[in-house]
Motif scaffolding. Structure first.
Motif, short mmCIF file in Angstrom:
data_model
loop_
_atom_site.label_atom_id
_atom_site.label_comp_id
_atom_site.label_asym_id
_atom_site.label_seq_id
_atom_site.Cartn_x
_atom_site.Cartn_y
_atom_site.Cartn_z
N TYR A 186 5.47 125.23 -1.77
CA TYR A 186 4.13 125.12 -1.20
C TYR A 186 3.62 123.69 -1.33
O TYR A 186 3.89 123.00 -2.32
N SER A 187 2.89 123.26 -0.31
CA SER A 187 2.23 121.95 -0.33
C SER A 187 0.77 122.18 -0.68
O SER A 187 0.09 122.99 -0.05
N PHE A 188 0.28 121.48 -1.68
CA PHE A 188 -1.07 121.71 -2.20
C PHE A 188 -1.73 120.38 -2.50
O PHE A 188 -1.10 119.47 -3.04
N ARG A 189 -3.01 120.29 -2.18
CA ARG A 189 -3.71 119.00 -2.31
C ARG A 189 -4.96 119.14 -3.17
O ARG A 189 -5.76 120.05 -2.98
N LEU A 190 -5.11 118.21 -4.11
CA LEU A 190 -6.31 118.08 -4.93
C LEU A 190 -7.01 116.78 -4.55
O LEU A 190 -6.35 115.76 -4.36
N GLU A 191 -8.33 116.83 -4.46
CA GLU A 191 -9.11 115.62 -4.21
C GLU A 191 -10.23 115.55 -5.24
O GLU A 191 -10.90 116.55 -5.50
N ILE A 192 -10.41 114.38 -5.84
CA ILE A 192 -11.48 114.21 -6.81
C ILE A 192 -12.26 112.95 -6.48
O ILE A 192 -11.67 111.90 -6.18
N GLU A 193 -13.58 113.07 -6.46
CA GLU A 193 -14.46 111.95 -6.15
C GLU A 193 -15.41 111.70 -7.32
O GLU A 193 -15.83 112.64 -8.01
#
Length: 281
Positions: A186-193
């Motif tokens: 699975y391709s999974f993305r986390l984004e943190i700002e």
């Protein structure tokens, strides 16, 4: 408290998750073959960001509670009863997300409380979000990477209802549920700002735990849902970067191209340094 009024940094972590077991994320609807059909997107398995978020928060919260660091990094153990917190040796960990009186306040009073210091919301609620304020960490849907043209394979499993009095199978309560079989990564993305030093320390714990594996979806007590992060890449803009400064202006001049981290080990070393600050040996 670090809010979203100013954009200070952004990190995108693209993960690869290997499925180590079949996964059941129900769609809430029945199909021709199952009482609980698997969630799909274009006939491909889908692990929604909300499910991933819940699994990761639970994973991180348990680790932070075990480290016994309420003075440095506070977890409120969202929705836990006070006696539960006391049993975890976490007295005094307070968070507006657990304050039943907060939603009853006027908008002005709520804003005044949130304008306080970092202690009004626990660190995990600041990272993952709550009903009080959005989180700094975004979890996107996980979808099959489809390397080599592999397709999602769905199968029907059987279950039975359990009589709570006799602890045996209840007659006439048999059901079928659908799972996505173990298969493509699975391709999974986390984004943190607007990540803070504490956020980076928590991110280090989370990435280390994800590499050990965790469970997502339903029927986890039946051995379903096990996934493990096998790799990730990082890209960012941050004028005070742990690796190499890259400002918002440079990001915009580059037409929205985030700077890739060339050496993941350097990134983990910097995260580990933040972790050492809140969890010294």
């Amino acid at each position: 408290m670090q809010t979203f009024a100013e954009l200070k940094n952004r990190y995108v972590i693209q993960c690869t998750l290997a499925s180590e077991a079949a996964i059941h994320v129900g769609s809430g609807e029945a199909s021709d073959t199952a009482d609980s059909a698997a969630l799909r997107q274009a006939d491909r398995a889908l692990l929604p960001g909300s499910s991933m978020r819940g699994a990761l928060r639970s994973l991180l919260e348990r680790a932070v509670v075990s480290l016994r660091l309420p003075a440095k990094v506070k977890p409120c153990v969202l929705y836990a009863e006070p006696e539960t917190l006391a049993g975890l040796n976490l007295p005094g960990v307070e968070c507006l997300a657990n304050d039943t009186g907060f939603p009853k306040l006027s908008a002005e009073e709520q804003e005044r409380k949130l304008a306080g210091d970092d202690e009004v919301l626990c660190d995990l609620c600041q990272l993952f979000g709550s009903t009080v304020m959005a989180g700094r960490l975004k979890t996107l849907d996980a979808t099959p990477a489809m390397a080599g043209g592999a397709e999602s394979i769905f199968a029907v499993r059987h279950g039975v209802g359990i009589n709570r009095d006799t602890h045996t199978a209840q007659e006439h309560i048999k059901y079928e549920f659908e799972v996505a079989e173990k298969g493509p990564d699975y391709s999974f993305r986390l984004e943190i700002e607007n990540a803070t030093e504490r956020d980076f320390a928590l991110l280090y714990i989370l990435l280390m735990e994800m590499q050990q594996g965790f469970a997502v979806g339903g029927k986890k007590n039946q051995g379903l849902g096990r996934v493990r992060m096998t790799g990730y890449t990082v890209s960012y803009f941050d004028p005070q970067s742990m690796v190499e400064p890259y400002s918002l202006r440079e990001f915009l001049v580059a037409r929205g191209a985030l700077k890739p981290v060339e050496n993941r080990a350097d990134f983990e070393t910097q995260l580990a340094a933040y972790f050492e600050q809140v969890c010294p040996a």
